[in-house]
Design an enzyme around this catalytic site. Structure first.
Site, PDB file in Angstrom:
ATOM      1  CD  GLU A 173      44.673  48.971  -3.914  1.00 38.58           C
ATOM      2  OE1 GLU A 173      44.606  49.804  -3.041  1.00 38.58           O
ATOM      3  OE2 GLU A 173      44.793  47.905  -3.405  1.00 38.58           O
ATOM      4  CD  GLU A 295      49.011  46.043  -3.749  1.00 34.03           C
ATOM      5  OE1 GLU A 295      48.199  45.980  -2.844  1.00 34.03           O
ATOM      6  OE2 GLU A 295      49.002  47.087  -4.499  1.00 34.03           O
TER       7      GLU A 295
HETATM    8  O1  AHR Z   1      50.340  46.558   0.107  1.00 33.66           O
HETATM    9  C1  AHR Z   1      50.019  47.600   0.994  1.00 33.66           C
HETATM   10  C2  AHR Z   1      48.970  48.419   0.142  1.00 33.66           C
HETATM   11  O2  AHR Z   1      47.540  47.868  -0.044  1.00 33.66           O
HETATM   12  C3  AHR Z   1      49.256  48.920  -1.202  1.00 33.66           C
HETATM   13  O3  AHR Z   1      50.126  49.966  -1.270  1.00 33.66           O
HETATM   14  C4  AHR Z   1      47.792  49.331  -1.771  1.00 33.66           C
HETATM   15  O4  AHR Z   1      48.088  49.242  -3.268  1.00 33.66           O
HETATM   16  C5  AHR Z   1      47.101  48.460  -1.191  1.00 33.66           C
HETATM   17  O5  AHR Z   1      45.887  49.003  -0.780  1.00 33.66           O
END
Ligand code: AHR
Length: 486
Positions: A173, A295
């Site tokens: 991110e 994710e």
């Molecule tokens: O999964 C939780 C968080 O969500 C992670 O650390 C981040 O990459 C995302 O914003």
């Protein structure tokens, strides 16, 4: 009418088993207490890894595990997590709850965990607060055989053979917690970092660029244009939320309206993948660069009374449907999606496992991964779904979601009935079936498994029968099923 038509002549290719991957971050009780309890714990463990959790993860065939973050990755310095545990640096986990991280779970422990589970490691390196040298030396430490100073450190720490780690993420991110970068800047950073990450011996690195969040198409455009030729894959993150980022809503207490809203929002994943893939096609028509959804999952408010920074949430049948929706979408995009990692394995967000002391609970989402495991490395087959609409108010959705694959002459169709309270009569056509069997997870939308009370589990499904060349399926409301056709 609900009708599924299979066309085994048409396929988008092999469903990469890594689509069934997971993600574990140094966040809350995911690593500590969830996966790792340390050698001296009274909780049964092998070299510190929880035996019950590792066994459960083996059973669903976890193919790949992403670590150490997440936002944590861009504050993590790998050298803090090697060497004798008692001498390791203690740091504050500023992203997640401000707790002290003692680094007792580090590189060697992660690789041991992957060996115990039998999965591939996927390491996400630090770009936000790290250096090119730091990442390059991490690769060298893990993968080189030469007797350099870096490698000698690995030997001194008890590991002679290199691990040969293939999957490497360059920042996480980077548009947000990973450094608040602009895409043009990150594209150049990616090009620079990946240059110094070397292939050692026969191991060829798979270099993964940080991609966009949900509908940030500009990030994808800039990355593909400026850095596409240097990467093997690029990531996409999308979380399903019911409310907004301030009040996300409860994991267990929700209305019918919330239920359908969450399911409809979850299906946005299809649009995001489709539109990002179209941009990728422009720069990479051969589909050499993979899309990795590293994710995904549902994100609710934390359970009352728990640390807000630990992201601990329960997991209901609504989450089982969300898992089914997303896995079907990934299967259907297997020509571009090469990996996906559910956030996050244990005790954080849409986990497959919850723990409390020495107790363990398998969530409904766990059972969906069990129902879907036959798709791993199978050949996707075209699966056309005609379906009724169900919903509440403005939140209307297709009733049935499905995907199909074939391996060794066996066809697997996975499907979910997204209706909270309406059975679905489904006709399945297009294959000559000699036999059909099924397995199912079903329950009321609010139901969940809890410590000492786990009503939800996979059962044999007798609601599918052969009739005049078709398969007739009676899907109960709010269920996920696997149909096996021979
Ligand atoms: O999964 C939780 C968080 O969500 C992670 O650390 C981040 O990459 C995302 O914003």
């Amino acid at each position: 009418m609900n009708k599924i038509t299979l066309n085994p002549e048409r396929s988008r290719g092999v469903i990469n088993k890594n689509i069934y991957g997971h993600f574990s971050e140094h966040l809350g009780r995911c690593i500590y207490q969830g996966l790792f309890v340390g050698k001296d714990s009274p909780i049964p463990n092998v070299n510190g890894m929880r035996k019950d959790v590792v066994d459960a993860l083996k059973k669903i065939g976890v193919p790949v595990l992403r670590w150490p973050g997440g936002c944590f990755a861009d504050e993590y310095h790998w050298e803090d997590g090697i060497g004798p545990q008692e001498g390791r640096k203690r740091m504050v986990n500023t992203n997640w709850g401000g707790v002290v991280e003692d680094n007792s779970f580090g590189t060697h422990e992660f690789l041991e965990l992957c060996e115990q589970i039998g999965c591939e490691p996927y390491i996400n390196a630090n770009v936000g607060s790290g250096t090119v040298r730091e990442m390059a030396e991490w690769v060298e430490y893990l993968n080189s055989e030469g007797d350099s100073t870096v490698v000698k450190k690995r030997w001194a720490n008890g590991r002679k053979e290199p691990w040969g780690v293939k999957y490497w993420g360059v920042g996480n991110e980077s548009w947000g917690c990973g450094g608040n970068m602009r895409p043009e800047y990150y594209a150049d950073e990616f090009r620079r970092y990946q240059t110094y990450c070397r292939n050692y011996g026969k191991n060829k690195l798979y270099r993964i660029a940080c991609g966009p969040t949900d509908r940030d198409y500009n990030w994808m455009e800039v990355l593909m244009e400026r850095a596409g030729r240097f990467m093997d894959a690029i990531t996409l993150h999308y979380y399903t939320i019911c409310g907004d980022w301030t009040v996300k809503g409860s994991a267990t207490e929700f209305t019918l309206h919330d239920f359908y809203k969450t399911l409809v929002r979850s299906q946005d994943m299809d649009e995001f993948i489709t539109r990002h893939s179209a941009i990728m096609d422009k720069y990479d028509p051969e589909k050499r660069v993979g899309l990795i959804v590293d994710e995904w999952g549902a994100w609710y408010d934390v359970e009352p009374g728990t640390n807000p920074g630990f992201l601990y949430q329960q997991n209901t049948m609504r989450d089982a449907l969300i898992a089914a929706i997303n896995l079907n979408i990934f299967n259907r995009h297997c020509d571009r999606v090469v990996m996906a990692n559910l956030a996050q394995t244990v005790n954080v967000l849409q986990s497959v496992v919850l723990t409390e002391g020495d107790q363990m609970v398998l969530t409904p989402t766990y059972h969906v991964f069990d129902l879907y495991k036959a798709h791993q490395d199978a050949n996707e087959i075209d699966c056309y779904v005609q379906t009724e609409t169900v919903g509440e108010g403005e939140w209307q959705t297709r009733q049935i979601t499905a995907s199909a694959s074939e391996k060794d002459g066996v066809i697997t169709v996975t499907m979910a009935n997204l209706a909270a309270d309406k059975l679905a009569a489904v006709t399945l056509e297009g294959v000559n079936a000699a036999s059909v069997t099924g397995r199912i997870l079903k329950g009321e939308m609010h139901q969940y498994n809890d410590f000492g009370d786990s009503p939800l589990a996979v059962e044999a499904f007798d609601g599918c029968t052969l009739k005049n060349g078709s398969i007739v399926i009676e899907l109960p409301a709010c269920c996920v099923a696997e149909i096996t056709i021979k």
